[in-house]
Design a protein around this motif. Structure first.
Motif, PDB file in Angstrom:
ATOM      1  N   GLN A   1      19.307  -4.888  31.521  1.00  9.60           N
ATOM      2  CA  GLN A   1      19.373  -3.725  30.648  1.00  9.60           C
ATOM      3  C   GLN A   1      19.439  -4.201  29.194  1.00  9.60           C
ATOM      4  O   GLN A   1      20.038  -5.242  28.909  1.00  9.60           O
ATOM      5  CB  GLN A   1      20.614  -2.887  30.956  1.00  9.60           C
ATOM      6  CG  GLN A   1      20.737  -2.468  32.403  1.00  9.60           C
ATOM      7  CD  GLN A   1      22.069  -1.793  32.679  1.00  9.60           C
ATOM      8  OE1 GLN A   1      22.117  -0.616  32.971  1.00  9.60           O
ATOM      9  NE2 GLN A   1      23.149  -2.545  32.580  1.00  9.60           N
TER      10      GLN A   1
ATOM     11  N   ARG B   1      15.128  -0.729  31.857  1.00  4.97           N
ATOM     12  CA  ARG B   1      16.141   0.222  31.403  1.00  4.97           C
ATOM     13  C   ARG B   1      16.691  -0.229  30.059  1.00  4.97           C
ATOM     14  O   ARG B   1      17.000  -1.409  29.864  1.00  4.97           O
ATOM     15  CB  ARG B   1      17.275   0.325  32.426  1.00  4.97           C
ATOM     16  CG  ARG B   1      18.399   1.263  32.014  1.00  4.97           C
ATOM     17  CD  ARG B   1      19.381   1.491  33.141  1.00  4.97           C
ATOM     18  NE  ARG B   1      18.766   2.203  34.261  1.00  4.97           N
ATOM     19  CZ  ARG B   1      19.444   2.679  35.294  1.00  4.97           C
ATOM     20  NH1 ARG B   1      20.756   2.526  35.354  1.00  4.97           N
ATOM     21  NH2 ARG B   1      18.814   3.307  36.270  1.00  4.97           N
TER      22      ARG B   1
ATOM     23  N   ALA C   1      18.527   1.404  25.987  1.00  5.11           N
ATOM     24  CA  ALA C   1      19.138   2.497  25.231  1.00  5.11           C
ATOM     25  C   ALA C   1      19.038   2.196  23.747  1.00  5.11           C
ATOM     26  O   ALA C   1      19.133   1.036  23.321  1.00  5.11           O
ATOM     27  CB  ALA C   1      20.597   2.694  25.639  1.00  5.11           C
TER      28      ALA C   1
ATOM     29  N   LYS D   1      11.942   8.932  18.757  1.00  6.00           N
ATOM     30  CA  LYS D   1      11.475   9.551  20.000  1.00  6.00           C
ATOM     31  C   LYS D   1       9.997   9.278  20.233  1.00  6.00           C
ATOM     32  O   LYS D   1       9.566   8.994  21.360  1.00  6.00           O
ATOM     33  CB  LYS D   1      11.737  11.057  19.950  1.00  6.00           C
ATOM     34  CG  LYS D   1      11.332  11.792  21.213  1.00  6.00           C
ATOM     35  CD  LYS D   1      11.662  13.275  21.117  1.00  6.00           C
ATOM     36  CE  LYS D   1      11.259  14.006  22.387  1.00  6.00           C
ATOM     37  NZ  LYS D   1      11.586  15.462  22.303  1.00  6.00           N
TER      38      LYS D   1
ATOM     39  N   PHE E   1      16.825   5.479  27.065  1.00  3.54           N
ATOM     40  CA  PHE E   1      17.786   6.477  26.595  1.00  3.54           C
ATOM     41  C   PHE E   1      17.869   6.424  25.069  1.00  3.54           C
ATOM     42  O   PHE E   1      17.866   5.343  24.473  1.00  3.54           O
ATOM     43  CB  PHE E   1      19.158   6.207  27.212  1.00  3.54           C
ATOM     44  CG  PHE E   1      20.224   7.176  26.801  1.00  3.54           C
ATOM     45  CD1 PHE E   1      20.437   8.335  27.523  1.00  3.54           C
ATOM     46  CD2 PHE E   1      21.010   6.934  25.682  1.00  3.54           C
ATOM     47  CE1 PHE E   1      21.427   9.237  27.149  1.00  3.54           C
ATOM     48  CE2 PHE E   1      21.996   7.824  25.296  1.00  3.54           C
ATOM     49  CZ  PHE E   1      22.200   8.982  26.031  1.00  3.54           C
ATOM     50  N   GLN E   2      17.946   7.589  24.429  1.00  2.25           N
ATOM     51  CA  GLN E   2      18.027   7.668  22.971  1.00  2.25           C
ATOM     52  C   GLN E   2      19.204   8.551  22.576  1.00  2.25           C
ATOM     53  O   GLN E   2      19.410   9.614  23.161  1.00  2.25           O
ATOM     54  CB  GLN E   2      16.731   8.241  22.393  1.00  2.25           C
ATOM     55  CG  GLN E   2      15.491   7.446  22.768  1.00  2.25           C
ATOM     56  CD  GLN E   2      14.221   8.200  22.486  1.00  2.25           C
ATOM     57  OE1 GLN E   2      14.126   8.919  21.494  1.00  2.25           O
ATOM     58  NE2 GLN E   2      13.225   8.048  23.353  1.00  2.25           N
ATOM     59  N   ARG E   3      19.935   8.095  21.565  1.00  2.70           N
ATOM     60  CA  ARG E   3      21.095   8.849  21.102  1.00  2.70           C
ATOM     61  C   ARG E   3      21.199   8.737  19.590  1.00  2.70           C
ATOM     62  O   ARG E   3      21.113   7.640  19.030  1.00  2.70           O
ATOM     63  CB  ARG E   3      22.368   8.320  21.756  1.00  2.70           C
ATOM     64  CG  ARG E   3      23.660   8.941  21.221  1.00  2.70           C
ATOM     65  CD  ARG E   3      24.846   8.521  22.056  1.00  2.70           C
ATOM     66  NE  ARG E   3      26.105   8.990  21.489  1.00  2.70           N
ATOM     67  CZ  ARG E   3      27.283   8.901  22.100  1.00  2.70           C
ATOM     68  NH1 ARG E   3      27.355   8.370  23.312  1.00  2.70           N
ATOM     69  NH2 ARG E   3      28.388   9.337  21.526  1.00  2.70           N
TER      70      ARG E   3
ATOM     71  N   LEU F   1      25.535   5.809  27.647  1.00  6.05           N
ATOM     72  CA  LEU F   1      24.168   5.487  27.231  1.00  6.05           C
ATOM     73  C   LEU F   1      23.209   5.389  28.414  1.00  6.05           C
ATOM     74  O   LEU F   1      22.075   4.919  28.256  1.00  6.05           O
ATOM     75  CB  LEU F   1      24.157   4.156  26.462  1.00  6.05           C
ATOM     76  CG  LEU F   1      25.077   4.082  25.238  1.00  6.05           C
ATOM     77  CD1 LEU F   1      25.050   2.690  24.641  1.00  6.05           C
ATOM     78  CD2 LEU F   1      24.662   5.117  24.196  1.00  6.05           C
ATOM     79  N   GLY F   2      23.658   5.808  29.569  1.00  6.07           N
ATOM     80  CA  GLY F   2      22.802   5.738  30.745  1.00  6.07           C
ATOM     81  C   GLY F   2      22.622   4.339  31.279  1.00  6.07           C
ATOM     82  O   GLY F   2      21.647   4.067  31.996  1.00  6.07           O
TER      83      GLY F   2
END
Length: 465
Positions: free
Chosen positions: A249, A306, A308, A321, A330-332, A345-346
């Protein structure tokens, strides 16, 4: 005193021989043989120069050796012949088939351009230079179409670049002697370069700079160039096989426009989202003119599955995005300091995690933005507990950054051995270091010949994270 015989002699005669001629000078007679290579068939052997950022030559050589088995011959079979490669300052010399040289544009992530050598000779005078240039024919590449001309001359007896440019315009009437700054970087280009009276004439096969992958339409302030982002992951991964990377990851807590994560996702994928200049060549191999070559590979080019991305700049949300739309990462939008654990964060707690970050620095950023992240950095790293970590920093800030490692992390009993490597490189004219932390190394090691000294002058293996 004897008189000169009016000719060059193999050795100076004695005075009594009546000849005061100058001694024989091999450098004026035993010149490099003139070579002019025009590839007419895909299998013809050619020479090329693959340029790259300074200090990255050895890593580029390793990348070329890795992608060689993925290149195809005119029969759509993988290439098996032996190559000749030689790293020099600023790039790598390659000697292989014409079709293999063109395919390097698809695969190399550290390169600037792939230049095809069509002339290589020595010229000490303008008439000699004119004669050599007249023997070079560009019609196999562009027919009778015009092209952009770029001239460089250094430490040569013929050093007037304007004169050389005008001479080339006389030899090749269709050449466009417009200054480089006016011409489009993606147009047809010929490079005439002289260094210490050795001259090379090259055809650009790439077009636009190879760091322009085609996926990034917009970027944030002070972005990291794609070639340097790919270098970060290659240094972090070292010799790990692709099967290993698929299990790892990845996380970028200061993602910006997402360049680091996108380059990790595409690390071993060919560039298929952009055009290359060689596709416009008259002698471009048929195999490279359409998408059928990718159907012949039948290989899985995926690496990290995977990941983030975190960034607190809401203005970059749409750009982030778009750039990561094909990755599934994953995006935050928010502050990384407020992330309590991986699950937010998944990311899985049990799987191995690597972190890569390009913190804010440089003149285009405000001072508070460049300093606010440091207070929360090491507590965040402790919560995420990565196996490997890569951080970009200006060279002058490295000692203070290493001093900021919590003492408890350095002296923890029973903890695995840690090490930090430093790779020296320039980013936008700023001398930087890529700090590479790895819990799997028993002791310190060097990367690219750069020094490895901790903040107080001690060995860096005394630090942890």
């Amino acid at each position: 005193m004897g008189k000169s015989c009016g000719r060059w002699c193999l050795a100076r005669k004695s005075k009594r021989d009546g000849c005061g001629a100058r001694p024989f000078m091999p450098s004026l007679f035993w010149r490099r043989p003139f070579t002019c290579i025009n590839a007419m068939k895909p299998s013809d052997s050619v020479e090329a120069f693959v340029s790259c950022p300074l200090q990255v030559e050895r890593e580029l050589l390793r990348e070329i050796s890795e992608v060689r088995p993925l290149l195809m011959n005119p029969e759509a079979r993988f290439i098996t012949e032996v190559w000749e490669t030689r790293p020099v300052q600023g790039g790598v010399h390659v000697k292989t088939s014409y079709i293999a040289t063109l395919q390097l544009n698809y695969w190399l992530k550290l390169a600037h351009r792939v230049l095809l050598r069509v002339g290589n000779f020595q010229a000490l005078s303008l008439p000699r230079l004119r004669a050599r240039l007249q023997g070079i024919d560009f019609r196999p590449y562009w027919g009778d179409r015009d092209f952009r001309l770029k001239v460089e001359a250094g430490s040569c007896r013929i050093s007037n670049e304007k004169l050389i440019r005008r001479l080339c315009g006389e030899i090749w009437p269709v050449a466009d002697p417009v200054p480089d700054s006016v011409s489009d970087s993606s147009s047809r280009t010929v490079l005439v370069r002289g260094w210490r009276d050795d001259w090379t004439v090259s055809v650009d096969t790439s077009g636009a700079h190879l760091h322009q992958r085609g996926y990034r339409k917009k970027s944030g302030p002070a972005p990291l160039r794609e070639t340097l982002a790919a270098l970060t992951w290659r240094l972090l991964a070292e010799d790990a096989p692709v099967s290993k990377l698929r299990e790892v990851q990845i996380l970028d807590p200061m993602a910006g426009s997402g360049t680091l994560l996108r380059e990790a996702f595409d690390l071993y994928r060919p560039q298929m989202e952009r055009d290359f200049l060689f596709s416009d060549f008259a002698n471009c191999p048929k195999l490279l003119r359409g998408p059928q070559q990718w159907a012949n590979h039948r290989l899985d080019f995926s690496t990290f599955q995977r990941g983030a991305a975190i960034d607190k700049d809401v203005n970059l949300a749409a750009i982030l995005k778009e750039n990561l739309s094909t990755t599934g990462f994953f995006q935050r939008i928010g502050d990384f300091a407020k992330v309590a654990n991986r699950n937010e964060l998944g990311l899985e707690e049990e799987r191995e995690l690597w972190i890569a970050a390009n913190p804010p620095y440089g003149e285009r950023l405000a001072q508070p933005a460049k300093e606010s992240w440091r207070r929360e950095w090491w507590p965040f790293v402790e919560r995420m507990n990565p196996r490997r970590l890569a951080v970009w920093l200006p060279e002058k800030e490295v000692p203070s950054f290493l001093r900021g490692i919590p003492p408890a992390d350095r002296q923890r009993q029973g903890q695995e051995a840690h090490s930090v490597r430093q790779f020296a490189i320039s980013n936008g004219g700023i001398p930087c270091r890529i700090l590479l932390f790895n819990r799997t190394f028993p002791q310190t090691s060097s990367v690219g010949g750069s020094a490895q000294v901790g903040a107080s002058g001690t060995s860096a293996d005394a630090t942890g994270f």
